[in-house]
Design a protein around this motif. Structure first.
Motif, PDB file in Angstrom:
ATOM      1  N   ARG A  34      10.232 -19.596  20.689  1.00  0.00           N
ATOM      2  CA  ARG A  34       8.802 -20.193  20.722  1.00  0.00           C
ATOM      3  C   ARG A  34       8.422 -20.767  19.340  1.00  0.00           C
ATOM      4  N   ILE A  35       9.452 -21.401  18.771  1.00  0.00           N
ATOM      5  CA  ILE A  35       9.283 -22.024  17.535  1.00  0.00           C
ATOM      6  C   ILE A  35       9.520 -23.323  17.909  1.00  0.00           C
ATOM      7  N   ILE A  36       8.721 -24.318  17.252  1.00  0.00           N
ATOM      8  CA  ILE A  36       8.766 -25.706  17.306  1.00  0.00           C
ATOM      9  C   ILE A  36      10.184 -26.472  17.215  1.00  0.00           C
ATOM     10  N   LYS A  37      10.576 -27.181  17.833  1.00  0.00           N
ATOM     11  CA  LYS A  37      12.105 -27.740  17.781  1.00  0.00           C
ATOM     12  C   LYS A  37      12.212 -28.130  16.317  1.00  0.00           C
ATOM     13  N   ARG A  38      11.325 -29.099  15.946  1.00  0.00           N
ATOM     14  CA  ARG A  38      11.478 -29.861  14.722  1.00  0.00           C
ATOM     15  C   ARG A  38      11.386 -28.845  13.571  1.00  0.00           C
ATOM     16  N   LEU A  39      10.363 -27.684  13.513  1.00  0.00           N
ATOM     17  CA  LEU A  39      10.370 -26.723  12.597  1.00  0.00           C
ATOM     18  C   LEU A  39      11.811 -26.076  12.416  1.00  0.00           C
ATOM     19  N   TYR A  48      12.526 -29.489   3.305  1.00  0.00           N
ATOM     20  CA  TYR A  48      11.403 -28.792   2.679  1.00  0.00           C
ATOM     21  C   TYR A  48      10.271 -29.485   2.880  1.00  0.00           C
ATOM     22  N   ASN A  49       9.879 -30.885   2.914  1.00  0.00           N
ATOM     23  CA  ASN A  49       8.812 -31.423   3.082  1.00  0.00           C
ATOM     24  C   ASN A  49       8.370 -31.413   4.336  1.00  0.00           C
ATOM     25  N   SER A  50       9.285 -31.108   5.228  1.00  0.00           N
ATOM     26  CA  SER A  50       8.737 -30.793   6.806  1.00  0.00           C
ATOM     27  C   SER A  50       8.179 -29.674   7.165  1.00  0.00           C
ATOM     28  N   LEU A  51       8.322 -28.616   6.209  1.00  0.00           N
ATOM     29  CA  LEU A  51       8.119 -27.127   6.588  1.00  0.00           C
ATOM     30  C   LEU A  51       6.673 -26.784   6.045  1.00  0.00           C
ATOM     31  N   PRO A  52       6.055 -25.891   6.707  1.00  0.00           N
ATOM     32  CA  PRO A  52       4.823 -25.623   6.293  1.00  0.00           C
ATOM     33  C   PRO A  52       4.630 -24.771   4.889  1.00  0.00           C
ATOM     34  N   PRO A  53       3.536 -24.400   4.567  1.00  0.00           N
ATOM     35  CA  PRO A  53       3.320 -23.937   3.215  1.00  0.00           C
ATOM     36  C   PRO A  53       3.857 -22.286   3.199  1.00  0.00           C
ATOM     37  N   PRO A  54       4.439 -21.816   2.173  1.00  0.00           N
ATOM     38  CA  PRO A  54       4.898 -20.422   2.148  1.00  0.00           C
ATOM     39  C   PRO A  54       4.244 -19.403   2.980  1.00  0.00           C
ATOM     40  N   VAL A  55       2.930 -19.509   3.168  1.00  0.00           N
ATOM     41  CA  VAL A  55       2.156 -18.357   3.755  1.00  0.00           C
ATOM     42  C   VAL A  55       2.488 -18.400   5.200  1.00  0.00           C
ATOM     43  N   GLY A  84      15.563 -21.703  -4.027  1.00  0.00           N
ATOM     44  CA  GLY A  84      14.716 -21.382  -5.304  1.00  0.00           C
ATOM     45  C   GLY A  84      13.369 -21.617  -4.881  1.00  0.00           C
ATOM     46  N   ARG A  85      12.777 -21.899  -3.513  1.00  0.00           N
ATOM     47  CA  ARG A  85      11.261 -22.087  -3.237  1.00  0.00           C
ATOM     48  C   ARG A  85      10.899 -20.597  -2.984  1.00  0.00           C
TER      49      ARG A  85
END
Length: 223
Positions: A34-39, A48-55, A84-85
């Motif tokens: 149940r995680i969106i395919k693009r994620l 990293y630019n397509s990923l949500p914030p660390p929270v 390193g993120r």
């Protein structure tokens, strides 16, 4: 998970390798986890630019690691070490905007505020009228209404049924005896008449103890 693989591969590459070794397609992984395919693709490609914030990302990686039956905490450490993120919220991290969120038109917002004020004032008026009504019930004297008999009735019947209604009344007396009435103030009493003139005496007392006295004459004729 072997140590040399951790060094040679990024976390995303390692997760992709594990998924492919298990024979799981991206579509199936997305459907099952149940995680969106693009994620999932962004995680595996270290995009990293397509990923949500660390929270959000921390929970996302743990969820995907759990789906692949991997140690969640180890994968989180591997992720931070390989790219390193940090997975703790930073000052510049903002919650993503909901593009499906309803945006209220300025005029509609004004009308909503005006309507809200009208509702509030209407409620205040209703409460005020109610308080005034209750006060009037206490201040105004009790009222007695006789439905039967009419004033100065002349009858040949030795017994009559007296009916009426009281308003703003706590206690009602008829001929010196306390008389009951229903929640709407209606009452009935039987009375045996004496030949000649008969005086019907009613006394109603309101909540503050103020008395209202009503007398009515009924004549029993021998004709």
């Amino acid at each position: 998970m072997k140590t040399d693989e951790k060094v040679e591969l990024t976390c995303g590459m390692y997760l992709k390798k594990v998924r492919e070794q298990k024979g799981i397609t991206l579509d199936k992984a997305s459907q099952d986890s149940r995680i969106i395919k693009r994620l999932i693709q962004a995680i595996e490609n270290d995009d990293y630019n397509s990923l949500p914030p660390p929270v959000y990302l921390k929970g996302l990686i743990k969820k995907y690691a759990h789906y692949l039956h991997l140690d969640e905490e180890e994968i989180l450490k591997f992720y931070q070490k390989s790219n390193g993120r940090k997975l703790t919220p930073g000052d510049k991290d903002l919650l993503p905007q909901n593009r499906f969120a309803y945006k209220q038109h300025p005029l509609l917002k004004i009308f909503s505020q005006i309507f809200g004020q009208i509702i509030r004032y209407s409620l205040l008026l209703i409460i005020l009228f109610y308080l005034v009504f209750e006060i009037m019930q206490l201040v105004l004297p009790a009222q007695i209404i006789i439905f039967y008999p009419p004033r100065d009735l002349m009858t040949t019947l030795p017994e009559i049924t007296i009916s009426g209604q009281v308003i703003r009344t706590k206690t009602l007396y008829f001929q010196g005896q306390e008389t009951s009435f229903d929640n709407k103030g209606f009452f009935k009493e039987q009375m045996t008449l004496n030949p000649g003139s008969n005086i019907l005496e009613f006394e109603a007392i309101n909540a503050l103890g103020k008395k209202t006295i009503l007398e009515q004459k009924v004549i029993l004729s021998s004709l």
